[in-house]
Design a protein around this motif. Structure first.
Motif, PDB file in Angstrom:
ATOM      1  N   ASN A 150       0.803  -1.214   0.000  1.00  0.00           N
ATOM      2  CA  ASN A 150       0.000   0.000   0.000  1.00  0.00           C
ATOM      3  C   ASN A 150       0.840   1.270   0.000  1.00  0.00           C
ATOM      4  OD1 ASN A 150      -2.491  -1.507   0.265  1.00  0.00           O
ATOM      5  ND2 ASN A 150      -1.934  -1.824   2.413  1.00  0.00           N
ATOM      6  N   GLY A 151       1.915   1.245   0.727  1.00  0.00           N
ATOM      7  CA  GLY A 151       2.735   2.433   0.863  1.00  0.00           C
ATOM      8  C   GLY A 151       2.133   3.435   1.828  1.00  0.00           C
ATOM      9  N   ILE A 152       2.800   4.572   1.956  1.00  0.00           N
ATOM     10  CA  ILE A 152       2.342   5.639   2.838  1.00  0.00           C
ATOM     11  C   ILE A 152       2.096   6.886   2.002  1.00  0.00           C
ATOM     12  CG2 ILE A 152       2.867   7.023   4.886  1.00  0.00           C
ATOM     13  CD1 ILE A 152       4.990   4.881   5.588  1.00  0.00           C
ATOM     14  N   GLU A 153       0.931   7.455   2.138  1.00  0.00           N
ATOM     15  CA  GLU A 153       0.574   8.647   1.395  1.00  0.00           C
ATOM     16  C   GLU A 153       1.153   9.878   2.088  1.00  0.00           C
ATOM     17  OE1 GLU A 153      -0.908  10.437  -1.904  1.00  0.00           O
ATOM     18  OE2 GLU A 153      -1.177   8.296  -1.446  1.00  0.00           O
ATOM     19  N   PRO A 154       1.840  10.760   1.348  1.00  0.00           N
ATOM     20  CA  PRO A 154       2.419  11.956   1.979  1.00  0.00           C
ATOM     21  C   PRO A 154       1.354  12.968   2.362  1.00  0.00           C
ATOM     22  CG  PRO A 154       2.698  12.057  -0.391  1.00  0.00           C
ATOM     23  CD  PRO A 154       2.147  10.679  -0.090  1.00  0.00           C
ATOM     24  N   ASP A 155       1.709  13.877   3.257  1.00  0.00           N
ATOM     25  CA  ASP A 155       0.797  14.947   3.668  1.00  0.00           C
ATOM     26  C   ASP A 155       0.778  16.070   2.641  1.00  0.00           C
ATOM     27  OD1 ASP A 155       0.285  13.754   6.309  1.00  0.00           O
ATOM     28  OD2 ASP A 155       2.379  14.279   6.705  1.00  0.00           O
ATOM     29  N   PHE A 156       1.909  16.299   2.003  1.00  0.00           N
ATOM     30  CA  PHE A 156       2.039  17.354   1.000  1.00  0.00           C
ATOM     31  C   PHE A 156       2.800  16.814  -0.204  1.00  0.00           C
ATOM     32  CE2 PHE A 156       1.981  19.350   5.190  1.00  0.00           C
ATOM     33  CZ  PHE A 156       1.037  20.362   5.043  1.00  0.00           C
ATOM     34  N   ARG A 157       2.452  17.295  -1.378  1.00  0.00           N
ATOM     35  CA  ARG A 157       3.178  16.915  -2.583  1.00  0.00           C
ATOM     36  C   ARG A 157       4.427  17.764  -2.761  1.00  0.00           C
ATOM     37  NH1 ARG A 157       1.940  11.866  -4.235  1.00  0.00           N
ATOM     38  NH2 ARG A 157      -0.282  11.503  -3.884  1.00  0.00           N
ATOM     39  N   LYS A 158       4.325  19.040  -2.389  1.00  0.00           N
ATOM     40  CA  LYS A 158       5.455  19.953  -2.485  1.00  0.00           C
ATOM     41  C   LYS A 158       5.807  20.478  -1.099  1.00  0.00           C
ATOM     42  CE  LYS A 158       4.382  21.397  -7.224  1.00  0.00           C
ATOM     43  NZ  LYS A 158       4.126  22.542  -8.136  1.00  0.00           N
ATOM     44  N   VAL A 159       7.033  20.907  -0.939  1.00  0.00           N
ATOM     45  CA  VAL A 159       7.491  21.369   0.371  1.00  0.00           C
ATOM     46  C   VAL A 159       6.676  22.588   0.810  1.00  0.00           C
ATOM     47  CG1 VAL A 159       9.433  22.284   1.673  1.00  0.00           C
ATOM     48  CG2 VAL A 159       9.819  20.511  -0.053  1.00  0.00           C
ATOM     49  N   PRO A 160       5.997  22.491   1.964  1.00  0.00           N
ATOM     50  CA  PRO A 160       5.176  23.604   2.452  1.00  0.00           C
ATOM     51  C   PRO A 160       6.014  24.618   3.218  1.00  0.00           C
ATOM     52  CG  PRO A 160       5.004  21.776   3.967  1.00  0.00           C
ATOM     53  CD  PRO A 160       5.912  21.314   2.841  1.00  0.00           C
ATOM     54  N   ALA A 161       5.405  25.735   3.547  1.00  0.00           N
ATOM     55  CA  ALA A 161       6.066  26.715   4.408  1.00  0.00           C
ATOM     56  C   ALA A 161       6.179  26.129   5.805  1.00  0.00           C
ATOM     57  CB  ALA A 161       5.260  28.012   4.445  1.00  0.00           C
ATOM     58  N   TRP A 162       7.207  26.559   6.547  1.00  0.00           N
ATOM     59  CA  TRP A 162       7.398  26.011   7.887  1.00  0.00           C
ATOM     60  C   TRP A 162       6.240  26.341   8.806  1.00  0.00           C
ATOM     61  CZ3 TRP A 162      10.414  22.151   8.811  1.00  0.00           C
ATOM     62  CH2 TRP A 162      11.533  21.936   8.000  1.00  0.00           C
ATOM     63  N   SER A 163       5.542  27.433   8.546  1.00  0.00           N
ATOM     64  CA  SER A 163       4.357  27.778   9.351  1.00  0.00           C
ATOM     65  C   SER A 163       3.265  26.737   9.142  1.00  0.00           C
ATOM     66  CB  SER A 163       3.849  29.169   8.966  1.00  0.00           C
ATOM     67  OG  SER A 163       3.527  29.238   7.576  1.00  0.00           O
ATOM     68  N   GLU A 164       3.140  26.228   7.908  1.00  0.00           N
ATOM     69  CA  GLU A 164       2.159  25.178   7.635  1.00  0.00           C
ATOM     70  C   GLU A 164       2.546  23.881   8.342  1.00  0.00           C
ATOM     71  OE1 GLU A 164       0.379  24.826   3.541  1.00  0.00           O
ATOM     72  OE2 GLU A 164       2.095  26.117   3.066  1.00  0.00           O
ATOM     73  N   VAL A 165       3.837  23.593   8.358  1.00  0.00           N
ATOM     74  CA  VAL A 165       4.314  22.391   9.037  1.00  0.00           C
ATOM     75  C   VAL A 165       3.972  22.453  10.519  1.00  0.00           C
ATOM     76  CG1 VAL A 165       6.354  21.056   9.674  1.00  0.00           C
ATOM     77  CG2 VAL A 165       6.169  22.034   7.376  1.00  0.00           C
ATOM     78  N   SER A 166       4.290  23.570  11.145  1.00  0.00           N
ATOM     79  CA  SER A 166       4.020  23.730  12.583  1.00  0.00           C
ATOM     80  C   SER A 166       2.533  23.633  12.865  1.00  0.00           C
ATOM     81  CB  SER A 166       4.567  25.075  13.062  1.00  0.00           C
ATOM     82  OG  SER A 166       5.967  25.127  12.897  1.00  0.00           O
ATOM     83  N   GLN A 167       1.717  24.228  12.006  1.00  0.00           N
ATOM     84  CA  GLN A 167       0.262  24.184  12.196  1.00  0.00           C
ATOM     85  C   GLN A 167      -0.266  22.756  12.057  1.00  0.00           C
ATOM     86  OE1 GLN A 167      -2.014  26.417   9.298  1.00  0.00           O
ATOM     87  NE2 GLN A 167      -3.709  26.742  10.722  1.00  0.00           N
ATOM     88  N   TYR A 168       0.238  22.041  11.061  1.00  0.00           N
ATOM     89  CA  TYR A 168      -0.187  20.663  10.833  1.00  0.00           C
ATOM     90  C   TYR A 168       0.153  19.783  12.037  1.00  0.00           C
ATOM     91  CZ  TYR A 168      -0.859  16.234   8.343  1.00  0.00           C
ATOM     92  OH  TYR A 168      -1.300  14.995   7.958  1.00  0.00           O
ATOM     93  N   LEU A 169       1.364  19.916  12.546  1.00  0.00           N
ATOM     94  CA  LEU A 169       1.787  19.080  13.672  1.00  0.00           C
ATOM     95  C   LEU A 169       1.037  19.429  14.947  1.00  0.00           C
ATOM     96  CD1 LEU A 169       5.652  18.980  13.035  1.00  0.00           C
ATOM     97  CD2 LEU A 169       3.947  17.220  12.512  1.00  0.00           C
ATOM     98  N   THR A 170       0.646  20.682  15.104  1.00  0.00           N
ATOM     99  CA  THR A 170      -0.115  21.101  16.287  1.00  0.00           C
ATOM    100  C   THR A 170      -1.480  20.429  16.328  1.00  0.00           C
ATOM    101  OG1 THR A 170       0.994  23.254  16.347  1.00  0.00           O
ATOM    102  CG2 THR A 170      -1.107  23.064  17.517  1.00  0.00           C
TER     103      THR A 170
END
Length: 459
Positions: free
Chosen positions: A431-451
């Motif tokens: 099956n594999g693992i589906e990524p959260d983003f196709r392209k590298v997001p802004a670090w603010s988006e990363v922090s928001q996603y992890l929160t």
């Protein structure tokens, strides 16, 4: 010897078992582990994870020695010392057959049963095998009949290349073995013939007591393996007790590292110098992966990195235990790394992080369709525990664990012995693992996603 790897199709809790070999008076056939020394939550033979061939490493596995191993018998000692000289064509085939009989996990094809496998042995050994080449051909056909793309034969020249997964640098595999009082001993259960350790006098079944004068009591097999590592051609002094009833001896061994560093890293500043990023590329999970990645992270932190990118693209895997130990560097104590399962239900287990994380900063893990096996263990562990976001393409989808076993003539077999699922209980195999983003997001988006991320419940 056996080692655990995680590999994709050809182009560890699992507990390694002690196998019976009828050619040695039915005494216990100790796994001859090629290179992987597993510890912590897992203990592997050589566990490798590569989409093209093999899969290695699972949670802490402890296999008590049988009564026949209390003192090494003469026959087995001769067998270890002479190696290839005692190998017969029929014996090599039977040895490969026995490994499959004791450890193979049929992952859904339902082509294997003890009855049919016994019949295959009877048919094969009903006639003499005249040449070594014929013996190898028989083993290839025998393994192919299982219908498992990861279970395969390794000729001597290919098996020798597995030395790059030697986690000690001296050619031994260490296991944590409980004694009759429940105390843990570090034993040599797997040694490469003609390796530095073997040439210096270390033997199968020896207990390791100290490294460079420091006792190993209370340490895991992985920790002791790390103590043995050092620059190529330097010396390490180990104290061993031969067997369970032999003398204690100090032995100086010269390291002979085959592995090359799989880690490349650089410090970057983005957003006009406002953001400091530590970029780390990890090419495979060999014996140096955890150690060199640890060094890279520390140096990048000293440079001022406040964010990290871990690039696992095109990383087909390698040692399972190395993957687990790499994941632990990013996880909080108590976080689930992976769940493993083998043929025997009692060998199902979970692997947990047991220390505080080396990195608290947000992490981006880059993945693609060649991110496989041990790489998928790391990616899913960081993702499911809300420590990282995945960016790129769906991963390869290799959730099986193989163990690599050396045969008496220097050839080997790779056998599927288990599978793993992610902390979120997802089966990634196929099956594999589906990524959260196709392209590298802004670090603010990363922090928001992890929160907003929710850590899975254990169990």
């Amino acid at each position: 010897m056996s080692a655990w790897l995680t590999l994709p199709p050809p182009s560890q809790t699992l507990r390694p078992q002690l196998f019976c070999n009828s050619r040695v008076n039915s005494t216990t056939w100790v796994e001859k582990t090629l290179a992987g020394a597993l510890s912590g939550a897992l203990s592997f033979g050589l566990l490798i994870s590569l989409p093209s061939a093999i899969a290695l490493e699972s949670p802490s596995i402890q296999s008590p020695l049988s009564p026949s191993q209390v003192c090494r018998d003469v026959e087995r000692e001769k067998r270890v010392d002479t190696g290839q000289e005692m190998a017969t064509n029929e014996g090599i085939v039977e040895e490969a057959w026995q490994i499959v009989n004791d450890s193979f996990l049929d992952t859904g094809r339902r082509r294997w049963s003890r009855e049919s496998w016994q019949q295959k042995k009877d048919d094969i050994l009903s006639n003499s095998i005249q040449t070594r080449s014929k013996a190898h051909q028989i083993i290839r056909r025998m393994l192919a009949s299982l219908g498992d793309p990861y279970t395969r034969f390794l000729p001597p020249e290919e098996f020798s290349k597995m030395a790059r997964y030697d986690m000690t640098g001296i050619g031994i595999n260490l296991r944590e073995i409980p004694d009759e009082n429940g105390n843990i001993k570090i034993k040599v259960l797997g040694i490469i013939l003609d390796s530095p350790a073997h040439s210096a006098g270390v033997r199968q079944g020896d207990e390791l007591l100290a490294v460079n004068g420091d006792g190993v009591q209370g340490k895991s097999a992985f920790e002791v393996s790390s103590l043995l590592q050092g620059p190529n051609e330097t010396f390490v002094t180990i104290q061993v007790k031969h067997g369970n009833c032999g003398p204690v001896e100090s032995i100086e061994v010269q390291r002979q590292l085959i592995a090359r560093t799989p880690v490349f890293y650089r410090f970057e500043q983005t957003d006009n110098g406002a953001t400091s990023v530590g970029y780390i590329r990890l090419k495979e999970f060999n014996a140096l992966a955890r150690k060199d990645l640890f060094t890279a992270v520390k140096r990048l932190q000293d440079m001022g990195a406040s964010y990290f990118i871990l690039d696992l693209r095109d990383n087909l895997g390698g040692l399972v235990q190395a993957g687990i130990e790499v994941a632990k560097l990013f996880l909080n104590e108590g976080d689930t790394v992976i769940y493993t399962v083998g043929r025997d239900p009692q060998f199902q287990d979970a692997v947990f992080a047991d220390t505080s994380p080396l990195v608290q900063a947000p992490v981006i893990v880059l993945v693609n369709n060649k991110t496989a096996s041990a790489s998928e263990i790391v990616a899913s562990a960081l993702h499911d525990n809300c420590r990282a976001v995945l960016v790129g393409e769906r991963t390869f989808g290799k959730g099986l664990i193989q163990s690599v076993f050396e045969l008496d003539d220097g050839s080997g077999v790779v056998v599927t012995v288990g599978k793993y699922v992610t902390p979120n209980h997802k089966d990634i195999n196929g099956n594999g693992i589906e990524p959260d983003f196709r392209k590298v997001p802004a670090w603010s988006e990363v922090s928001q996603y992890l929160t907003k991320c929710t850590i899975p419940q254990q169990g």
